[in-house]
Design a protein around this motif. Structure first.
Motif, PDB file in Angstrom:
ATOM      1  N   VAL A 152      47.521  34.831  46.475  1.00 40.39           N
ATOM      2  CA  VAL A 152      48.797  34.761  46.226  1.00 40.39           C
ATOM      3  C   VAL A 152      49.427  35.987  46.536  1.00 40.39           C
ATOM      4  N   GLY A 153      48.813  37.298  46.149  1.00 46.23           N
ATOM      5  CA  GLY A 153      49.132  38.443  46.335  1.00 46.23           C
ATOM      6  C   GLY A 153      49.171  38.829  47.580  1.00 46.23           C
ATOM      7  N   GLN A 154      48.492  38.119  48.561  1.00 45.06           N
ATOM      8  CA  GLN A 154      48.519  38.633  49.864  1.00 45.06           C
ATOM      9  C   GLN A 154      49.316  37.752  50.602  1.00 45.06           C
ATOM     10  N   GLU A 155      50.145  36.918  50.064  1.00 37.18           N
ATOM     11  CA  GLU A 155      50.895  35.917  50.648  1.00 37.18           C
ATOM     12  C   GLU A 155      50.281  34.930  51.626  1.00 37.18           C
ATOM     13  N   ALA A 156      48.978  34.600  51.385  1.00 35.35           N
ATOM     14  CA  ALA A 156      48.035  33.966  52.292  1.00 35.35           C
ATOM     15  C   ALA A 156      47.735  32.541  51.619  1.00 35.35           C
TER      16      ALA A 156
ATOM     17  N   HIS B 276      32.877  40.670  38.337  1.00 40.88           N
ATOM     18  CA  HIS B 276      33.715  40.893  39.496  1.00 40.88           C
ATOM     19  C   HIS B 276      34.346  42.327  39.694  1.00 40.88           C
ATOM     20  N   VAL B 277      34.539  42.443  40.914  1.00 42.28           N
ATOM     21  CA  VAL B 277      35.137  44.054  41.057  1.00 42.28           C
ATOM     22  C   VAL B 277      36.076  44.044  42.290  1.00 42.28           C
ATOM     23  N   ALA B 278      37.367  44.789  41.768  1.00 38.71           N
ATOM     24  CA  ALA B 278      38.394  44.592  42.730  1.00 38.71           C
ATOM     25  C   ALA B 278      38.723  46.371  43.210  1.00 38.71           C
ATOM     26  N   VAL B 279      38.888  46.392  44.395  1.00 38.90           N
ATOM     27  CA  VAL B 279      38.888  47.486  45.050  1.00 38.90           C
ATOM     28  C   VAL B 279      40.483  47.740  45.112  1.00 38.90           C
TER      29      VAL B 279
ATOM     30  N   ASN C  91      35.304  32.774  40.497  1.00 36.56           N
ATOM     31  CA  ASN C  91      35.507  33.118  41.713  1.00 36.56           C
ATOM     32  C   ASN C  91      36.752  32.391  42.422  1.00 36.56           C
ATOM     33  N   ARG C  92      36.762  31.321  42.131  1.00 33.10           N
ATOM     34  CA  ARG C  92      37.899  30.476  42.647  1.00 33.10           C
ATOM     35  C   ARG C  92      39.274  30.928  42.123  1.00 33.10           C
ATOM     36  N   LYS C  93      38.977  31.070  40.933  1.00 36.13           N
ATOM     37  CA  LYS C  93      40.458  31.353  40.110  1.00 36.13           C
ATOM     38  C   LYS C  93      40.986  32.930  40.808  1.00 36.13           C
ATOM     39  N   LEU C  94      40.129  33.721  40.723  1.00 38.43           N
ATOM     40  CA  LEU C  94      40.324  35.177  41.344  1.00 38.43           C
ATOM     41  C   LEU C  94      40.774  35.101  42.918  1.00 38.43           C
ATOM     42  N   ASP C  95      39.945  34.208  43.630  1.00 39.69           N
ATOM     43  CA  ASP C  95      40.290  34.024  45.169  1.00 39.69           C
ATOM     44  C   ASP C  95      41.667  33.533  45.355  1.00 39.69           C
ATOM     45  N   GLN C  96      42.182  32.829  44.156  1.00 39.57           N
ATOM     46  CA  GLN C  96      43.570  32.196  44.635  1.00 39.57           C
ATOM     47  C   GLN C  96      44.602  32.978  44.116  1.00 39.57           C
ATOM     48  N   ALA C  97      44.108  34.105  43.205  1.00 43.23           N
ATOM     49  CA  ALA C  97      45.050  35.090  42.729  1.00 43.23           C
ATOM     50  C   ALA C  97      45.230  35.886  44.017  1.00 43.23           C
TER      51      ALA C  97
ATOM     52  N   THR D  43      37.464  46.260  36.684  1.00 39.45           N
ATOM     53  CA  THR D  43      36.536  45.121  36.514  1.00 39.45           C
ATOM     54  C   THR D  43      37.239  44.305  35.308  1.00 39.45           C
ATOM     55  N   GLY D  44      36.720  43.330  35.031  1.00 42.15           N
ATOM     56  CA  GLY D  44      37.355  42.459  34.069  1.00 42.15           C
ATOM     57  C   GLY D  44      38.364  41.321  34.601  1.00 42.15           C
ATOM     58  N   SER D  45      38.066  40.181  34.472  1.00 45.48           N
ATOM     59  CA  SER D  45      38.714  39.020  35.098  1.00 45.48           C
ATOM     60  C   SER D  45      40.450  39.052  34.903  1.00 45.48           C
ATOM     61  N   GLU D  46      40.984  39.469  33.813  1.00 48.23           N
ATOM     62  CA  GLU D  46      42.372  39.535  33.776  1.00 48.23           C
ATOM     63  C   GLU D  46      43.010  40.597  34.294  1.00 48.23           C
ATOM     64  N   LYS D  47      42.436  41.702  34.249  1.00 49.46           N
ATOM     65  CA  LYS D  47      42.780  43.016  34.957  1.00 49.46           C
ATOM     66  C   LYS D  47      42.883  42.614  36.566  1.00 49.46           C
ATOM     67  N   ILE D  48      41.973  42.184  36.861  1.00 50.25           N
ATOM     68  CA  ILE D  48      41.588  41.728  38.445  1.00 50.25           C
ATOM     69  C   ILE D  48      42.647  40.772  38.852  1.00 50.25           C
ATOM     70  N   ASP D  49      42.834  39.621  38.090  1.00 44.41           N
ATOM     71  CA  ASP D  49      43.776  38.639  38.351  1.00 44.41           C
ATOM     72  C   ASP D  49      45.270  39.065  38.505  1.00 44.41           C
ATOM     73  N   THR D  50      45.670  40.000  37.423  1.00 42.97           N
ATOM     74  CA  THR D  50      46.996  40.595  37.647  1.00 42.97           C
ATOM     75  C   THR D  50      47.292  41.585  38.841  1.00 42.97           C
ATOM     76  N   ALA D  51      46.186  42.434  39.263  1.00 41.89           N
ATOM     77  CA  ALA D  51      46.147  43.307  40.572  1.00 41.89           C
ATOM     78  C   ALA D  51      46.042  42.311  41.640  1.00 41.89           C
ATOM     79  N   CYS D  52      45.429  41.214  41.640  1.00 42.50           N
ATOM     80  CA  CYS D  52      45.374  40.592  42.747  1.00 42.50           C
ATOM     81  C   CYS D  52      46.906  39.883  43.047  1.00 42.50           C
ATOM     82  N   ARG D  53      47.442  39.405  41.934  1.00 43.09           N
ATOM     83  CA  ARG D  53      48.817  38.589  42.047  1.00 43.09           C
ATOM     84  C   ARG D  53      49.829  39.723  42.330  1.00 43.09           C
ATOM     85  N   LYS D  54      49.659  40.737  42.277  1.00 43.27           N
ATOM     86  CA  LYS D  54      50.721  41.959  42.366  1.00 43.27           C
ATOM     87  C   LYS D  54      50.345  42.495  43.947  1.00 43.27           C
ATOM     88  N   GLY D  55      49.251  42.092  44.634  1.00 45.47           N
ATOM     89  CA  GLY D  55      49.025  42.585  45.779  1.00 45.47           C
ATOM     90  C   GLY D  55      48.383  43.971  45.910  1.00 45.47           C
TER      91      GLY D  55
END
Length: 237
Positions: free
Chosen positions: A143-147, A175-178, A134-140, A106-118
């Motif tokens: 990026v991480g999924q090369e999509a 926001h929640v990242a699994v 939502n848009r910012k994290l969706d974009q991250a 949880t936490g936008s910054e942690k999720i953003d970093t994890a998203c960008r790392k795939g």
């Protein structure tokens, strides 16, 4: 598990995608969404709107009587609402279990970093999350999924931040990242059953196909709401 048949439509499906009904101590027909109540059960695989129609027209009563071989059972008018609340609580309980097992961020910054790392297998947004966040994290995530350039995005949950925070025992969960593939499958199955009952579809078939293609290296199929969870209390819930 063996397939089960919906008593209203006659269609057969994996029990993980259906809703079990059981008989309470007072002869009431009650939801048993975890399929753990003892005794005979009946299964339904329809939306809430379809269930309400079947209840109003007496079709549900007839189907229940045939299934349990008892015409004296009580079917309360609020059964459709009870089922929705049970499915919603099942999803929240699953989120709580995965949070305690450290499968979520949880936490936008942690999720953003994890998203960008795939590292993110499933991204979830509270129903009342801000669209810009939502848009910012969706974009991250893309990026991480090369999509990048696709419509790959997180899922907006049918629960708000207050419910998420209470379920996970944390403050202001928006926001929640699994980060675990198996946890993502378990959550997607619980969410998919609630979505199906509410009659909403998070992503169109074309989007789901595009998502699956873009995330081949992410170990999970984002659009699969019917993958059975492994056995065990901490796994199946």
């Amino acid at each position: 598990m063996t397939e089960r048949k919906c008593i209203l439509t006659g269609d057969r499906a994996d029990p993980e995608t259906l809703i079990r009904l059981a008989i309470g101590p007072d002869g009431q027909v009650l939801p048993d969404v975890r399929a753990k109540a003892p005794g005979r059960g009946a299964w339904i695989g329809v939306s809430r709107a379809e269930l309400e129609t079947a209840l109003a027209k007496g079709k549900l009563k007839g189907a229940i009587a045939r299934s349990f071989k008892d015409g004296a059972l009580q079917i309360e008018a609020d059964l459709p609402e009870r089922i929705e609340q049970a499915l919603r609580q099942d999803l929240l309980s699953r989120l709580g279990l995965e949070a305690r097992a450290s499968m979520l961020l949880t936490g936008s910054e942690k999720i953003d970093t994890a998203c960008r790392k795939g590292l993110v297998k499933l991204l979830l947004h509270a129903a009342d999350a801000a669209a810009d966040g939502n848009r910012k994290l969706d974009q991250a995530l893309r990026v991480g999924q090369e999509a990048e350039g696709s419509d790959l995005a997180g899922i907006v949950l049918p629960v708000d931040r207050e419910a998420l925070s209470m379920a996970m025992g944390r403050d202001n969960v928006v926001h929640v990242a699994v980060t675990d593939s198996r946890a993502a499958l378990r959550l997607r199955a619980a969410l998919g059953r609630l979505e199906s009952y509410l009659g909403c579809v998070i992503e169109a078939p074309a989007q789901a196909e595009e998502r699956s293609s873009a995330a081949q290296g992410a170990e999970i199929a984002w659009n699969d709401a019917s993958v059975p969870a492994p056995a065990g209390d901490e796994v199946k819930g």
